[in-house]
Design a protein around this motif. Structure first.
Motif, PDB file in Angstrom:
ATOM      1  N   ASP A 224      -4.816   5.535   0.991  1.00 33.36           N
ATOM      2  CA  ASP A 224      -5.057   6.445  -0.146  1.00 33.36           C
ATOM      3  C   ASP A 224      -5.110   5.763  -1.471  1.00 33.36           C
ATOM      4  O   ASP A 224      -5.424   6.569  -2.687  1.00 33.36           O
ATOM      5  CB  ASP A 224      -3.929   7.520  -0.130  1.00 33.36           C
ATOM      6  CG  ASP A 224      -2.433   6.916   0.279  1.00 33.36           C
ATOM      7  OD1 ASP A 224      -2.549   5.701   0.078  1.00 33.36           O
ATOM      8  OD2 ASP A 224      -1.725   7.681   0.612  1.00 33.36           O
ATOM      9  N   ASN A 225      -4.333   4.646  -1.699  1.00 31.93           N
ATOM     10  CA  ASN A 225      -4.413   4.193  -3.269  1.00 31.93           C
ATOM     11  C   ASN A 225      -5.732   3.938  -3.849  1.00 31.93           C
ATOM     12  O   ASN A 225      -6.812   3.735  -3.133  1.00 31.93           O
ATOM     13  CB  ASN A 225      -3.671   2.973  -3.238  1.00 31.93           C
ATOM     14  CG  ASN A 225      -2.040   3.179  -3.153  1.00 31.93           C
ATOM     15  OD1 ASN A 225      -1.750   3.757  -2.392  1.00 31.93           O
ATOM     16  ND2 ASN A 225      -1.480   2.595  -4.139  1.00 31.93           N
TER      17      ASN A 225
ATOM     18  N   GLY B 270       0.918  -1.282   0.081  1.00 26.71           N
ATOM     19  CA  GLY B 270      -0.096   0.084   0.053  1.00 26.71           C
ATOM     20  C   GLY B 270       0.859   1.136   0.003  1.00 26.71           C
ATOM     21  O   GLY B 270       0.344   2.357  -0.121  1.00 26.71           O
TER      22      GLY B 270
HETATM   23 MG    MG Z   1      -1.151   4.043  -0.462  1.00 18.77          MG
END
Ligand code: MG
Length: 427
Positions: free
Chosen positions: A204-205, A166
Motif C-alpha cells: 500500500d505505500n 513497508g
Molecule cells: Mg505499507
C-alpha cells in the motif's frame, strides 16, 4: 496540533462557563504539547486519489521537503545522518527527506549501489531510520538516469526496503529518478518489475514513477498510465530558471487527464544546478504547487560549490546546523517555515463549518476566515481572563491585537449562539 472543539462548542455557549472551559482547554493543550503529532501521524500513509497525492483520509495536501545529494558523491554527501534529518524536520519544518541513492556513475569510483551495495544500504538505512524516528516521510530514490540497465538490482533493493520498512507510513518509493530518452514503454516495463517486487512485501505505500525527458513528459504517462496499482503517482521535475509556464501547463493537463503528480525534485536555479538562482520564478512555481495541491522536494542538501546547494561550500552538516546557508538555502528555509505556520493553524468549527485564523502566529491584525457572520471575538490569557473582546457581526472579521503582550492565548468566536475556541500565538 488538533483540538477537539466539540466539547467546547457544547459547554461554552453559556458565557458564565467560559472561564471553566478555557481552563479545561489550557489543560488539554498542556497534555497534547508533550505528545505533539508528527507529520506522518498527522497525514498518515500518503494516498493517490484521482489526480492528487492526498493525506490518508483523502484531504488534499501540498507538503514540502528536502532532497539529499547523490549518496555516491564523496564529501558533499556527508549529510546522510540523523543530525541533518532532525534539523530539517525541526528547523526547516521539512515533511520529506529524499535519499538520492547513487546507483553507478563514471565519476563515483565504485561507491554506488551496484559496486558497493552493503555500504550504500547501510548509508540509506541510517537516513530511513532517522526519518521514521522523527516522524517525517522518507523518499527512497533510485537516483540514476539509466535505471533500466540495473533492473535486477533495483528489484532486489526495493524488495528488500519494502520488506524492512513497508509497514511504516513514512516510506515512499521513487523507483527511477530521471529517465532521459528512454521511451515511455521501456520505463513502464522497468516499473512493472520493480513495482511487483515492492508489492510482494508492501501492498500500500506510495510508489512514484519517473517520466521521460527528465520527468517533464508527464503527458506520455497520462496518455498511457500504469494500471492496476492502488497507490501510484508520477514524477515531475523543474528548475525554476530554466522551465516556466509551458511546464506548469503540461502539469495541469496531465492532472486533468487523470494522473497524480509529485515533484520529487526541483531547483531554484538553472537545470544544471549551478547559476541562475531565480527567487522570482521559484516563487511562481511554489505558489502554483500549493494552489494545485502538489507536494515538492527541493534539490539539494549539500555543501557542494553550486547554487542549488543549501549549505555554503565546505561547511558540512555542522554548517547546516549553524545556518551557514546559500541564497537558495535561505530562500527555501524561509519559505518552508512560513508555510508551516499557515498549515499549523487549527481548523475549528461552528455549525459544521470550518473557520480559520490567519496569520497564526500573529503580530498585529488577526483575520477570521468564515463563511458566515461572526457575532463576537473574545481573547483570553492562559489564566482564563478576558484580555480583548469585540462585537463584530460580520463575515471575515479582523481584530487588531497589537496591544497584547507576546505569548499564547485562547481565542473564542461566537456565532448563531454557538462558540468555538482555538489557540493563537502573539509575537
Ligand atoms: Mg505499507
Amino acid at each position: 496540533m488538533k483540538l477537539n472543539t466539540t466539547f467546547f462548542m457544547k459547554c461554552m455557549n453559556p458565557q458564565r462557563r467560559v472561564t471553566l472551559c478555557v481552563w479545561a482547554l489550557v489543560c488539554c493543550i498542556g497534555l497534547q504539547t508533550t505528545s505533539a503529532q508528527s507529520v506522518v501521524e498527522k497525514y498518515g500513509r500518503l494516498q493517490v486519489n484521482g489526480s492528487y497525492v492526498t493525506a490518508e483520509n483523502g484531504d488534499k495536501i501540498s507538503l514540502a521537503g528536502n532532497s539529499l545529494f547523490w549518496s555516491n558523491a564523496g564529501d558533499v554527501s556527508d549529510f546522510y545522518n540523523a543530525l541533518t534529518v532532525n534539523h530539517l524536520a525541526d528547523d526547516w519544518k521539512s515533511a520529506f527527506v529524499r535519499i538520492a541513492i547513487g546507483v553507478k556513475e563514471t565519476w563515483d569510483n565504485g561507491t554506488g549501489y551496484i559496486d558497493s551495495p552493503t555500504a550504500q544500504t547501510a548509508k540509506v538505512r541510517t537516513v530511513i531510520d532517522a526519518a521514521i524516528a522523527k516522524g517525517i516521510y522518507v523518499i527512497i530514490d533510485w537516483h540514476t538516469h539509466a535505471a533500466e540497465l540495473y533492473k535486477p538490482q533495483a528489484v532486489s533493493f526495493f524488495t528488500e526496503m519494502a520488506e524492512l520498512y513497508g509497514d511504516n507510513d513514512h516510506i515512499i518509493y521513487e523507483i527511477f529518478n530521471e529517465p532521459i530518452n528512454q521511451p515511455w514503454s521501456d520505463i513502464k516495463s522497468y516499473a512493472a518489475d520493480v513495482i511487483a517486487g515492492i508489492r510482494s512485501k508492501d501492498p500500500d505505500n506510495l510508489i512514484i514513477v519517473g517520466t521521460p525527458e527528465f520527468d517533464q513528459q508527464v503527458g506520455l504517462a497520462a496518455a498511457s498510465p500504469i494500471t492496476g496499482d492502488p497507490n501510484l503517482a508520477y514524477t515531475m521535475h523543474f528548475y525554476a530558471d530554466s522551465h516556466g509556464q509551458f511546464l506548469r501547463d503540461r502539469t495541469l493537463q496531465a492532472m486533468n487527464d487523470g494522473i497524480a503528480l509529485f515533484v520529487t525534485e526541483f531547483g531554484t536555479t538553472h537545470f544544471s544546478g549551478n547559476g541562475g538562482y531565480n527567487p522570482t520564478e521559484s516563487q511562481i512555481w511554489l505558489d502554483f504547487l500549493n494552489e494545485n495541491h502538489i507536494s515538492y522536494v527541493n534539490w539539494n542538501v549539500s555543501d557542494k560549490d553550486e547554487d542549488s546547494s543549501i549549505v555554503n561550500p565546505n561547511r558540512g552538516a555542522q554548517g547546516l546546523l549553524n545556518g551557514e546557508l546559500t541564497a537558495s538555502g535561505q530562500f527555501m528555509r524561509n519559505h518552508m517555515r512560513a508555510r508551516f505556520q499557515v498549515l499549523s493553524v487549527d481548523d475549528f468549527v461552528i455549525n459544521g463549518e470550518k473557520i480559520k485564523i490567519v496569520p497564526n502566529p500573529v503580530q498585529d491584525i488577526l483575520s477570521v476566515i468564515s463563511k458566515f457572520s461572526i457575532d463576537a471575538i473574545n481573547i483570553y490569557d492562559l489564566t482564563g481572563r478576558v484580555v480583548l473582546s469585540k462585537e463584530v457581526a460580520t463575515i471575515n472579521p479582523a481584530l487588531d491585537i497589537q496591544s497584547l503582550s507576546a505569548g499564547n492565548y485562547m481565542l473564542q468566536l461566537t456565532a448563531d449562539g454557538k462558540s468555538a475556541v482555538t489557540k493563537i500565538t502573539k509575537f
